[in-house]
Every structure is written in C-alpha cells, then in structure tokens.
Design an enzyme around this catalytic site. Structure first.
Site, PDB file in Angstrom:
ATOM      1  N   GLU A 118      35.218 -25.381 157.258  1.00  0.00           N
ATOM      2  CA  GLU A 118      35.756 -24.709 158.452  1.00  0.00           C
ATOM      3  C   GLU A 118      34.918 -25.018 159.692  1.00  0.00           C
ATOM      4  O   GLU A 118      35.440 -25.214 160.785  1.00  0.00           O
ATOM      5  CB  GLU A 118      35.825 -23.193 158.195  1.00  0.00           C
ATOM      6  CG  GLU A 118      36.899 -22.838 157.165  1.00  0.00           C
ATOM      7  CD  GLU A 118      36.799 -21.399 156.682  1.00  0.00           C
ATOM      8  OE1 GLU A 118      35.740 -21.022 156.127  1.00  0.00           O
ATOM      9  OE2 GLU A 118      37.761 -20.638 156.853  1.00  0.00           O
ATOM     10  N   GLU A 129      37.613 -20.864 148.166  1.00  0.00           N
ATOM     11  CA  GLU A 129      37.545 -19.396 148.237  1.00  0.00           C
ATOM     12  C   GLU A 129      38.344 -18.689 147.152  1.00  0.00           C
ATOM     13  O   GLU A 129      37.918 -17.649 146.642  1.00  0.00           O
ATOM     14  CB  GLU A 129      38.013 -18.899 149.618  1.00  0.00           C
ATOM     15  CG  GLU A 129      37.041 -19.167 150.761  1.00  0.00           C
ATOM     16  CD  GLU A 129      37.180 -20.554 151.387  1.00  0.00           C
ATOM     17  OE1 GLU A 129      37.914 -21.410 150.847  1.00  0.00           O
ATOM     18  OE2 GLU A 129      36.542 -20.780 152.435  1.00  0.00           O
TER      19      GLU A 129
END
Ligand code: DAK
Length: 257
Positions: free
Chosen positions: A114, A134
């Site tokens: 990210e 995640e």
C-alpha cells in the site's frame, strides 16, 4: 537519522528514505508513519531536494506490512485511528510536490504494498514479492489498498490478489502494471537514482503540475480532467521555469531550472 526505524540520506538533489527494521522485515508501526510524516515535512521545505526515493533496509524486504505484533492489542476504535493515520501519510506521499520513487528490494506486503502504491513510480528488484495477505489475518487492507490496487491493476486482478492473499513475483507485478519495471537486485538503487536524475534538471514546477493533473484528473471524468489540465497548463505560464525553458530553446542552449 529520523528515528531508529527510518533513515534519511541526502545526496545533492536526491533524498533516500530507508525503512530500517530489517529484523522484522521493516514492518510499519505508528512511530514509522509519524516519522515518515516528519521527514516529508522536512523534504518538502528543502528546496535542494527534487526527488525522493523510498527503499527498505536489509536483503529481504521493502516492507512486509504493518507490524502484526501490535495487531492483537487493537479494538475497533484504535484500528480505525491507525488506518486513518496511515492513509493520511500515504495520501501525503501521493500528493507530495516532488516525484517519489519506490525502489522495492524484496517483500512488499500488506501495508508495504500500500505504501509503494502511494509512490509515483515503482521499480522492483527481481527478488521482490508483492501481495495483500490481510485476509489470512482476518482483516482487509486498511491503508487504502482496496482503492489504489484496483485503480492500478483493475478490479478483477485486485480482487484476486486480495481474496487469495497470495504473493506474486516482480515479473508478474510488472505484467499487471503494479510496477513500472524490474531490474537486477544489485542494480536497483543505481537504476532508481539514474531515473531520479533524469527528473532533476527538468522544471520542478512543471513536474508538480503534471503530477497534480494526472493524480487529481484520474478522479474526474475525462472532460473535467482535461479542463483541469488546461487550467494547470495556463498556470505554467506564470512561472519563471516556463520563461526559462522557452528562452533556452530559442537561444539553442540548455535550460537552467
Ligand atoms: N509484522 C511484524 N513482524 C514481522 C512481519 C510483520 N508484518 N513480517 C515479518 N515479521 C518478522 C517475523 O515475525 C520474523 O520475526 P522473528 O521471528 O525473527 O522475531 C522476522 O520478521 C523474519 O520473518 P520470517 O522469519 O517470517 O521470514 P520468512 O523469510 O520465513 O518469511 C514472509 C517472510 C514475508 C513471507 C513472512 O515474514 C510473512 O508472511 N510476514 C507477514 C506478512 C504479512 O502478513 N504482512 C501484514 C499484512 S497486514 C496495525 C498494525 C498492523 C496492521 C494494521 C494495523 N495497528 C498497529 C493499528 C497490519 C497491516 C498489514 O499490513
């Protein structure tokens, strides 16, 4: 030195920020984001610095994500607060008025991927690995990964990466548009610096306006984006750089910005 997990090196017009916690594969904490925010403030004010490079310390990782050892202590409020802090700093990186290049030297996972996506340009070493793992932890990307990944590689590919949590190698990341290019591990920093240098003798105001036109324009429809581009194009004519660039061309000499 910014703090123990973040190193800053300045070399002429280039600044390199290194995530420096190789024992934990440079995992990100609240302090890392606060430190990065402070470094961006310093580099924004430093007129000598024209391009920023981000990389990771050690042989294995750019950044292997948020620090999982802190995850277990979170409740919904603190998780939201951390996600908003990280998003704010990554947004700041994306809107930074100078180009930011990610030199991805290994794992770029979760928050690391990210963070890299908030940079303008990503160059990967052939040993780099990318992923949004995640879901393996029972969470989703929280640092705007669902938004930036789908914009960069398309909705279907983003969903495949996020739903499976699987890693992809640098070649695949390049094929799907997640990175601009892949280079040999040994030449990663040299390649990042030589790309940065190509931007340093150009007009910094023109680069800043072009960055704004691309990033903000992409969030508009085509007609509004083009209109916005025309406004920024007009703004260029208020700058010294524009006068110098045109005069230099007419006088057949290199421009000095
Ligand atoms: N966080 C903390 N420690 C990490 C880490 C991480 N993300 N990734 C690796 N490490 C640590 C390992 O625990 C290990 O520590 P020791 O056991 O030596 O003490 C050391 O780094 C070396 O890692 P490995 O021994 O695992 O190395 P391998 O080569 O075997 O494996 C790997 C490399 C990258 C495949 C593996 O380390 C791995 O799967 N890492 C986790 C990747 C991941 O799931 N990333 C996180 C995605 S979620 C928040 C905090 C966190 C987050 C959000 C909020 N708050 C505080 C609010 C998380 C967001 C994410 O990014």
């Amino acid at each position: 030195m910014a703090d123990e997990n973040l190193l800053l090196e300045k070399d002429g017009p280039l600044a390199t920020i290194t995530f420096n916690n190789p024992k934990a594969l440079n995992a990100l904490t609240v302090a890392t984001f606060q430190g990065l925010d402070r470094l961006l403030t310093e580099l924004e004010k430093d007129a000598k610095i024209r391009v920023v490079i981000l990389t990771g310390a050690g042989e294995k990782a750019f950044v292997a994500g948020g620090d999982i050892s802190h995850l277990g202590t979170l409740d919904a409020d603190s998780a939201r607060e951390f996600a908003l802090l990280a998003q704010r700093v990554i947004d700041r990186l994306e809107a930074f008025p100078k180009p930011v290049i990610a030199a991805i030297n290994g794992y770029a996972l979760g928050g690391g991927c990210e963070l890299a996506m908030g940079c303008d340009i990503r160059i990967a070493s052939d040993s780099a690995r990318f992923g949004q793992p995640e879901v393996k932890l029972g969470i989703i990307p929280g640092f705007a990964g669902t938004q930036r990944l789908s914009r960069l590689v398309g909705k279907g590919r983003a969903k495949e990466l996020i739903f499976t949590g699987e890693m992809i190698d640098a070649e695949e990341a390049c094929r799907i548009g997640l990175v601009n290019r892949v280079v040999a591990k040994e030449s990663l920093m040299e390649e990042a610096r030589s790309l940065a240098i190509k931007m340093c003798d150009k007009s910094s105001s023109a680069i800043r306006f072009a960055k704004e036109a691309i990033d903000n324009g992409l969030e508009m429809d085509f007609a509004r984006g083009s209109r916005y581009e025309a406004d920024l194009f007009a703004l260029c004519f208020t700058t010294e750089d524009c006068k110098e660039g045109i005069s230099a061309f007419m006088e057949k000499r290199p421009a000095k910005f």
